[in-house]
Scaffold this active site. Structure first.
Site, mmCIF file in Angstrom:
data_model
loop_
_atom_site.group_PDB
_atom_site.id
_atom_site.type_symbol
_atom_site.label_atom_id
_atom_site.label_comp_id
_atom_site.label_asym_id
_atom_site.label_seq_id
_atom_site.Cartn_x
_atom_site.Cartn_y
_atom_site.Cartn_z
ATOM 1 C CE LYS A 118 40.871 -10.957 -10.802
ATOM 2 N NZ LYS A 118 41.418 -10.811 -12.168
ATOM 3 C CG ASP A 134 43.917 0.749 -1.692
ATOM 4 O OD1 ASP A 134 43.712 0.993 -0.486
ATOM 5 O OD2 ASP A 134 45.033 0.873 -2.237
HETATM 6 O O1 S5P Z 1 39.749 -16.257 -10.297
HETATM 7 C C1 S5P Z 1 40.024 -15.708 -11.343
HETATM 8 C C2 S5P Z 1 39.511 -14.443 -11.647
HETATM 9 C C3 S5P Z 1 39.777 -13.893 -12.882
HETATM 10 S S1 S5P Z 1 38.959 -12.465 -13.326
HETATM 11 N N1 S5P Z 1 40.792 -16.324 -12.262
HETATM 12 C C4 S5P Z 1 41.092 -15.767 -13.460
HETATM 13 O O2 S5P Z 1 41.788 -16.411 -14.241
HETATM 14 N N2 S5P Z 1 40.618 -14.519 -13.775
HETATM 15 C C5 S5P Z 1 40.961 -13.849 -15.048
HETATM 16 O O3 S5P Z 1 40.394 -14.626 -16.100
HETATM 17 C C6 S5P Z 1 42.445 -13.750 -15.328
HETATM 18 O O4 S5P Z 1 42.973 -12.527 -14.882
HETATM 19 C C7 S5P Z 1 42.502 -13.851 -16.813
HETATM 20 O O5 S5P Z 1 42.312 -12.589 -17.400
HETATM 21 C C8 S5P Z 1 41.311 -14.715 -17.193
HETATM 22 C C9 S5P Z 1 41.636 -16.169 -17.397
HETATM 23 O O6 S5P Z 1 42.529 -16.342 -18.432
HETATM 24 P P1 S5P Z 1 42.940 -17.771 -19.001
HETATM 25 O O7 S5P Z 1 43.918 -17.438 -20.087
HETATM 26 O O8 S5P Z 1 43.573 -18.553 -17.901
HETATM 27 O O9 S5P Z 1 41.681 -18.374 -19.525
#
Ligand code: S5P
Length: 479
Positions: free
Chosen positions: A314, A317
């Site tokens: 993500k 910058d």
């Molecule tokens: O909006 C978002 C974007 C991302 S990339 N919400 C998220 O949860 N993520 C990522 O997806 C977050 O950083 C994590 O690595 C994953 C979700 O993980 P979970 O354990 O909640 O399924």
């Protein structure tokens, strides 16, 4: 007044308030046009607004019976309101903001499943704006058989909507508009011919019009549903092509988010579930013992199980900084990750910076257009602007991290995190939807699952449940 002279009078009034302008304008579709029709100004002219609403209402008499009307936001919204109040016909409001799921409905107003709704629009070019509203109304169980529009630019919108089952009824055509303006000395012969030539040469059913990645052009038009394989064939970016092919081959639209903090735990998990996923997503900066060896082993597993590696860095910058973050540091992400992602807070420069590194290495980027976390600020105008940045960089940006499908162009891939077999929340603001909601209801392409798999007592069995749930939802969508 005779119908013809009434329309003539209306056209002249629209010209006087600069609702129609001539010169060089970039249309929403990206095409340069000599004429521009912008009726937003009409809210400042209530009498004219009523007149426009009346002619649209009269035109609506050619439509099949309807029980409500819905204006395409924003310009047609006040126009539809006047039509509704003047004629005592119920109105529905279509929200434009991306859905903050669980809280907001995208269609406001009272309706029953199966109700027929008339769509109202100010101007139609390719027909895509009307169609987006039609699709949304359909999702909520409403039927749309007809739409009325003040100006039909005669660039294929009527035909495109017809193919999608919607009859478009227009008050004025572009030819009529310029003929009246020429006759009344408002534009000269040269401009008149320029506009007509432009219209004839820029029809959206002409496959020679270059695509601007908006999904407007039928050459790349997303038929309601295309298979991953069909979409792979349209991709110019090798990463999106490969990803869609893997998804089809492995029958998997599952990305596992391997969010362990030790390299060995990640590698063990990935070897266990690798055959079930199309992507392994990492957070390199949470790994305590990140090393070149880890990267090497991860790449070996990617070959063994045929998946792509997505580093969820993500970036957020200025272009120059992200360029170094992507290329160097201890993680050297550009050397091993097929896909990275970026926030668009800094503006398009973040993509330009990343592209300078990844573009030559055949890598790809996703833009974070919406987030799963509660109270996320990535919505509405931010999300829309993010989609625009993606369209402008479609050689490198292959899609979005999002909660809903954001655009029709089949080469863009929508990936949704915050997915669990049961919806709910965690204690830190994460919000979960189910695989079916993500893929079938919200029309995303791919689910990203972290703790649903990593925290399971049997990650392999659990990964299979997610793979099946995600892929079944996709098959159901195709069906
Ligand atoms: O909006 C978002 C974007 C991302 S990339 N919400 C998220 O949860 N993520 C990522 O997806 C977050 O950083 C994590 O690595 C994953 C979700 O993980 P979970 O354990 O909640 O399924």
């Amino acid at each position: 007044m005779q119908v013809e002279s009434r329309l003539e009078d209306l056209i002249l009034k629209l010209f006087d308030i600069e609702g129609v302008k001539f010169g060089d304008f970039k249309l929403k579709s990206g095409i340069q046009s000599p004429a521009y029709f912008d009726l937003r100004v009409i809210v400042s002219y209530p009498k004219l607004m009523r007149e426009v609403s009346q002619v649209l209402w009269e035109t609506a008499k050619n439509a099949q019976k309807f029980v409500s009307i819905c204006g395409v936001p924003y310009t047609a919204l006040p126009i539809a309101s006047v039509m509704s109040v003047d004629n005592d016909v119920p109105m529905l409001i279509r929200r434009r903001e991306a859905k903050d799921y669980g809280t907001k409905k995208m269609i406001e107003g009272k309706y029953e499943k199966g109700d027929v709704c008339l769509v109202v629009e100010d101007v139609v070019t390719s027909g895509s704006s009307v169609y987006e509203t039609v699709e949304l109304l359909n999702e909520y169980g409403l039927q749309v058989k007809d739409a009325v529009v003040l100006l039909e630019r005669e660039q294929g919108g009527t035909e495109r909507l017809k193919r999608d089952g919607v009859n478009l009824h227009s008050v004025i055509t572009m030819t009529q508009l310029v003929s009246v303006l020429k006759k009344n000395g408002k534009i000269d012969e040269t401009m008149y011919s320029r506009v007509l030539k432009f219209v004839a040469g820029n029809r959206f059913d002409n496959p020679t019009i270059p695509s601007v990645g908006s999904g407007d052009t039928p050459a790349k038009k997303a038929k309601s549903e295309m298979t991953y394989k069909e979409r792979a064939n349209l991709c110019k970016n090798s990463v999106s092509k490969q990803l869609l092919e893997i998804m089809e081959q492995k029958q998997s639209n599952l990305a596992v988010s391997a969010d362990h903090t030790s390299a060995s735990d990640i590698l063990q998990l990935v070897d266990q579930v690798g055959s079930k996923v199309c992507i392994v997503k990492t957070h390199a900066d949470i790994i305590d013992d990140f090393s070149d060896t880890f990267v090497h082993k991860l790449q070996e597993l990617a070959k063994k199980h045929n998946f792509l590696i997505f580093e969820d860095r993500k970036f957020g910058d200025i272009g120059n900084t992200v360029l170094h973050q992507y290329k160097g540091g201890i993680h050297k992400i550009a050397d091993w990750a097929d896909i990275v992602n970026a926030h668009t807070v800094p503006g398009a420069g973040v993509v330009t910076g990343l592209k300078q590194v990844g573009g030559d290495k055949n890598k790809a980027c996703l833009l974070v257009a919406e987030m799963s976390s509660s109270g996320s600020l990535a919505k509405g105008d931010y999300t829309r602007a993010t989609v625009e940045i993606a369209k402008e960089n479609s050689d490198f940006v292959i899609g979005f991290i999002c909660q809903n499908k954001l655009m029709d162009d089949p080469v863009f891939i929508h990936m949704t995190p915050g997915v669990k077999l049961k919806s709910g929340t965690d204690s830190l603001g994460q919000q979960y939807i189910t695989p079916k909601d993500a893929v079938f209801v919200n029309k995303s392409d791919l689910i990203i699952v972290g703790r649903g798999i990593t925290a399971a007592s049997d990650p392999v069995a659990e990964a299979e449940l997610y793979r099946k749930a995600g892929y079944d939802a996709y098959l159901e969508r195709l069906a």
